[in-house]
Design a protein around this motif. Structure first.
Motif, PDB file in Angstrom:
ATOM      1  N   LYS A 222     -32.798   8.282  29.284  1.00 17.58           N
ATOM      2  CA  LYS A 222     -31.753   9.247  29.836  1.00 17.58           C
ATOM      3  C   LYS A 222     -31.921   9.652  31.397  1.00 17.58           C
ATOM      4  O   LYS A 222     -33.234   9.943  31.758  1.00 17.58           O
ATOM      5  N   ARG A 223     -31.278   9.841  32.159  1.00 15.39           N
ATOM      6  CA  ARG A 223     -30.988   9.929  33.744  1.00 15.39           C
ATOM      7  C   ARG A 223     -31.670  11.261  33.828  1.00 15.39           C
ATOM      8  O   ARG A 223     -31.403  12.311  33.370  1.00 15.39           O
ATOM      9  N   ARG A 224     -32.731  11.333  34.866  1.00 18.11           N
ATOM     10  CA  ARG A 224     -33.590  12.509  35.252  1.00 18.11           C
ATOM     11  C   ARG A 224     -34.102  13.413  33.892  1.00 18.11           C
ATOM     12  O   ARG A 224     -33.686  14.653  33.996  1.00 18.11           O
ATOM     13  N   THR A 225     -34.556  12.764  33.007  1.00 15.56           N
ATOM     14  CA  THR A 225     -35.143  13.571  31.944  1.00 15.56           C
ATOM     15  C   THR A 225     -36.630  13.334  31.560  1.00 15.56           C
ATOM     16  O   THR A 225     -36.901  11.812  31.616  1.00 15.56           O
ATOM     17  N   GLN A 227     -39.505  14.048  28.481  1.00 16.06           N
ATOM     18  CA  GLN A 227     -39.685  14.514  27.146  1.00 16.06           C
ATOM     19  C   GLN A 227     -40.800  14.638  26.857  1.00 16.06           C
ATOM     20  O   GLN A 227     -41.871  14.095  27.310  1.00 16.06           O
ATOM     21  N   GLU A 241     -37.771  19.084  26.292  1.00 13.60           N
ATOM     22  CA  GLU A 241     -36.954  18.138  27.171  1.00 13.60           C
ATOM     23  C   GLU A 241     -36.636  18.885  28.618  1.00 13.60           C
ATOM     24  O   GLU A 241     -36.244  20.003  28.401  1.00 13.60           O
ATOM     25  N   SER A 243     -35.323  18.621  32.519  1.00 16.47           N
ATOM     26  CA  SER A 243     -34.433  17.885  33.882  1.00 16.47           C
ATOM     27  C   SER A 243     -35.224  17.944  35.009  1.00 16.47           C
ATOM     28  O   SER A 243     -36.117  18.840  35.347  1.00 16.47           O
ATOM     29  N   THR A 244     -35.089  16.831  35.603  1.00 18.42           N
ATOM     30  CA  THR A 244     -35.731  16.742  36.777  1.00 18.42           C
ATOM     31  C   THR A 244     -34.550  16.497  38.092  1.00 18.42           C
ATOM     32  O   THR A 244     -33.425  15.935  37.828  1.00 18.42           O
ATOM     33  N   GLN A 247     -34.250  11.069  39.672  1.00 18.38           N
ATOM     34  CA  GLN A 247     -34.759  10.096  38.546  1.00 18.38           C
ATOM     35  C   GLN A 247     -36.408  10.011  38.880  1.00 18.38           C
ATOM     36  O   GLN A 247     -36.743   9.473  39.821  1.00 18.38           O
TER      37      GLN A 247
END
Length: 937
Positions: A222-225, A227, A241, A243-244, A247
């Motif tokens: 997944k984009r910019r993720t 986990q 999870e 988010s960033t 990427q």
């Protein structure tokens, strides 16, 4: 959230500062940057090894060392002078590929002795690595293939991670993480897996606290993720999870902190709180990112400008960056080194001083990882292990290259890897070796500090100087040796100036350490060496050493002092060792000119002083004749200045000494003066003997000179002073010796001592006509006598002046002067009866004025005395009245406190306590000792 600006961090010795790449670019030295493929630090182009497929470049004959005995010709040799690592093959090409030329190594994992290799054809190979050490100390690895497993995908195995606590191997292939058994490589029965992973890493500082699970962080498809998963033996569980901002390309985990390489920058992200912190910019399109956890809450990052940057989870750097290649592929940590891989070389940098320490040519490398301290590097076709050389050997190599500071920095860093006791022994030796390197370079201040810190056995240093150690010394140099020099001649190559500087340093160093703990057990060696250096250099401290507490060995030191003609110092050495006879014999030879030594121009006086305080009676008497023959006046001091208690206890009594001095008249006079005038001994024979010697000297001088002679005047003055002040010589004996000579003053003094003042005054007035001397005679003859005695002498002198048979005008004037100058010494009434009636009042006015003043003064003093007596009497009367102030009633009923009888008459004694007793009872004071004070009425 807002972006933060970070400042560059200084070297590790300074406080940590925020991280920034700004300002580091300009100072970044591209140490490993190369033009045309040149190796760092060398000017050569690496070629291919024989066979064409080895990653290791051969070294040319120029500019680098050839392979050593423990380095095969087709394996790398470093181009730096420090050898920190040795590259050793672990899995050769044939073991992996067999006859399949298309197999490439894609990833590796090592857990204990288990080595896992993932290939491009989706195979996982399992090898057992056995480390072997030959008798020569050479390390090799034997890899035994256990099995290999095809995972069923058509893509390469991109990541392998071992979870030994779970007996699981995590395999990433085709964006899926599969759990397989570490031993048989079979997938787990439950089929648990993690899908959608671009890359992953394990949290080596897990927060769960569960020993039977591992925390896995993945970069999701997944984009910019990002986990977070919990992986158990047979199942997986997603827990977070995040988010960033951009990427992510690479990730490393420590606790709750993620260090991420994004598209344009590195950041620190707390996945538990979601708070992120920017570190510094970076472009993933230009180069491959590196994010490596190197310790608790600390990461290593590939920064721009060829910098390896250190960053903590707080966004600061506690270490200065290292300068590596712009196109670095991988990095690993093997304390205290950072190892980096690029497309041509493996470079080794120190974390301690950030310097490049070693470069190993390595072609086609694409993997560099460290596993539990083991650094493994791989090409597509083979796996190699970077074996660290023992730190002790590395340090010794640095010292051999005279890289002292680097060696000391590395030695300090070795503390964490070496047991304390072993480290202390090793570190002391390193300090000592470093000290000798500085010493050989004439850097004496640095050498001294290192010798002190390393607690050097100072004999190691002394032994460099030929002949300084005593012949009896059992010292043997350290083995292996601390330096490469046989002696000082080899070290200085015969340069006398350098040799002089080295000797001057040793003098200073030995003088400092001789009174410290460093000298314990070696005091004889140190002091003997110091004496030799002082003697050879004609140093003023030689005498200071010998007259203070020292441990110079007699045999060696005596021979050395004699060799350098230091005879006076040799005498001091004999004296310190209790050989006073040898010392005196040597010093006397110097004074007599038998041997030459100009150390002391006053050596004769020194010998006299030495004998004066020498407690050896026989030695003093033995050399008394010699010192007296040299100088009677000075030599006699061995008796006159000797401590009094020594004279009393030993054989130095006056009679023995005078027997010795009979042959030396000047010494005898000096000694008698000492007895009579200084010690004031009241013995007739000493006083008479001294008076006779004075008299004989005066008569002898008078017989040989007619002019004014200073010696005659001085001696005659001494004779007169003795005759006047002493009361212990034989007056008649001296008088008999004077009779018939012209010593009229001396004869007058003697008559005065016999109380024959008329004869004395007659000599002074009529024979010498010395009226001033006559007046002085009256004064000194009446000293300590009462006033009538003095008046009698002055009246006697006046009578001599006014003798009716003499009409000499000179005597008359002397009489007038006597009266006018000494009015207080005469009875004015008697004087007026003696003086002729023809004398005028004006002539005697000073006398009359003085007499009146004295008379009035005497009267007034008597009045004052009477007044004071009356006042004192009045005080006593007042006290008596006060005592009588309280009435005392006496009746026949009162009883005496002593006899208990009534009073029959009014006389009684009253005690201060009020008790009354009979007067006759008061005499018996012992009857009632408590009533010691009484008043009588």
């Amino acid at each position: 959230m807002g972006r933060r600006v970070f400042l560059p961090h200084p070297p590790a010795s300074r406080p940590a500062l925020p991280l920034s790449i700004t300002g580091l670019r300009a100072g970044a030295s591209h140490v490993t940057g190369r033009t045309g493929g040149a190796a760092p630090g060398g000017g050569w182009e690496p070629g291919r090894a024989a066979g064409g497929d080895s990653p290791v470049a051969k070294l040319p004959r120029t500019g680098a060392r050839g392979p050593g005995p423990d380095c095969p010709a087709d394996h790398p040799e470093d181009t730096m002078s420090l050898k920190a690592f040795k590259l050793v093959p672990a899995v050769e090409r044939e073991m992996l590929m067999g006859d399949k030329a298309r197999i490439n190594v894609e990833c590796i994992e090592c857990c204990g002795k288990n080595l896992y290799i993932g290939t491009n054809e989706c195979f996982v190979y399992h090898f057992l690595l056995e480390e072997k050490i030959s008798s020569a100390g050479k390390i090799t690895f034997a890899a035994t293939k256990q099995l290999h497993k095809y995972l069923g995908f058509k893509k390469a195995v991109s990541e392998l991670k071992a979870a030994s606590a779970l007996n699981r191997l995590l395999v990433l292939c085709d964006n899926t993480i599969t759990l397989v058994n570490m031993m048989n490589l079979e997938p787990i029965p439950t089929g648990a897996r993690i899908k959608g992973a671009v890359t992953f890493t394990l949290n080596e500082n897990p927060m769960s606290g569960d020993p039977f699970c591992v925390e896995v962080c993945i970069i999701s498809v997944k984009r910019r993720t990002i986990q977070m998963f919990m992986v158990y033996e047979d199942r997986v569980q997603i827990v977070k999870e995040v988010s960033t901002p951009e990427q992510p390309c690479a990730v490393a985990v420590d606790g709750h902190y993620l260090c991420l390489a994004l598209t344009t920058q590195y950041i620190i992200l707390n996945y538990n709180t979601g708070i992120s912190q920017d570190l510094f910019p970076y472009c993933s399109d230009e180069k491959r990112p590196i994010v490596k956890r190197i310790g608790r809450q600390e990461f290593l990052l590939a920064g721009p400008g060829g910098l390896g940057m250190f960053a903590t989870v707080d966004g600061i750097s506690q270490r200065a960056p290292v300068h590596w290649s712009e196109n670095v592929i991988g990095a690993a940590l093997c304390f205290p080194y950072v190892v980096a891989l690029d497309d041509e070389f493996i470079t080794v940098h120190s974390m301690l001083d950030q310097q490049l320490k070693q470069t190993l040519p390595f072609k086609e490398g694409h993997i560099l990882q460290d596993f539990e301290g083991k650094v493994i590097v791989a090409t597509n076709k083979g796996v190699y292990i970077l074996v660290p050389l023992p730190l002790e050997r590395q340090i010794q190599d640095l010292l051999t290259s005279h890289r002292v500071e680097e060696a000391l920095v590395l030695a300090k860093a070795a503390r964490r890897n070496i047991p304390k006791e072993k480290f202390q022994v090793m570190y002391k030796r390193i300090l000592q070796q470093a000290g000798f390197i500085h010493f050989a370079q004439l850097q004496f201040l640095e050498a001294k500090e290192l010798f002190r810190s390393g607690q050097l056995d100072v004999r190691e240093l002394i032994s460099l100087y030929p002949f300084l150690l005593p012949t009896s010394s059992s010292f043997i140099r350290s083995h292996p040796p601390l330096h490469e020099y046989a002696d000082l001649n080899q070290l200085t190559q015969g340069d006398q100036e350098k040799m002089t500087k080295c000797k001057r340093f040793l003098m200073s160093y030995l003088n400092e350490v001789r009174s410290t703990d460093v000298a314990n057990g070696y005091k004889e060696d140190i002091d003997t060496a110091l004496l030799k250096l002082y003697a050879e250099a004609n140093h003023e401290s030689l005498l200071d050493l010998l007259v203070s507490e020292n441990f110079c060995l007699l045999t060696d030191s005596a021979a050395w002092l004699e060799k350098h003609t230091k005879y006076f110092a040799l005498g001091l050495l004999y004296h310190y060792n209790g050989q006073d006879a040898a010392a005196l014999q040597l010093w006397i030879k110097i004074v007599n000119g038998d041997v030459q030594d100009s150390t002391r121009s006053d050596l004769y006086e020194y010998i006299v002083d030495f004998l004066t305080f020498c407690s050896d009676q026989e030695l003093v008497w033995k050399y008394a004749e010699w010192v007296l023959q040299k100088s009677e006046e000075v030599g006699v001091q061995i008796f006159t200045k000797r401590p009094l208690e020594d004279q009393v206890k030993n054989s130095f009594n006056p009679d023995n000494i005078m027997n010795c001095l009979n042959k030396y008249p000047k010494s005898l006079v000096k000694y008698l003066e000492y007895l009579v005038l200084d010690r004031k001994i009241e013995k007739e024979k000493y006083h008479t003997h001294l008076a006779v010697l004075y008299l004989e000297a005066v008569l002898q001088l008078k017989s040989v000179t007619t002019d004014n002679c200073a010696e005659l005047t001085e001696t005659q003055t001494k004779l007169r002073s003795l005759l006047q002040k002493s009361d212990f010589y034989r007056i008649h004996f001296i008088l008999d010796k004077i009779k018939g000579t012209d010593l009229h003053m001396e004869r007058a003094i003697l008559y005065g001592k016999l109380e024959e003042h008329d004869k004395a005054l007659h000599i002074l007035v009529h024979e010498l006509k010395d009226f001033s001397a006559a007046e002085d005679y009256c004064i000194w003859s009446s000293e300590s006598k009462d006033l009538p005695y003095r008046q009698r002498l002055f009246h006697m002198l006046l009578s001599v002046y006014l003798n009716p048979g003499s009409s000499d005008c000179e005597l008359v004037m002397a009489a007038v002067d006597l009266l006018n100058n000494h009015a207080a010494e005469f009875d004015a009434a008697r004087v007026l009866q003696l003086v002729p009636d023809s004398w005028s009042v004006q002539l005697l006015s000073p006398f009359l004025t003085g007499a009146m003043r004295e008379s009035i003064h005497t009267k007034r003093m008597a009045q004052i005395t009477l007044g004071l007596a009356k006042a004192e009497n009045l005080i006593y009367k007042h006290d008596k009245v006060k005592l009588k102030g309280s009435p005392i009633i006496l009746s026949d009923k009162k009883l005496c406190q002593v006899c208990q009888s009534p009073f029959c008459e009014p006389a009684f004694v009253r005690y201060p306590n009020g008790g009354m007793v009979h007067t006759h009872c008061a005499a018996k004071r012992l009857v009632n000792p408590n009533m010691t004070h009484h008043s009588q009425t």
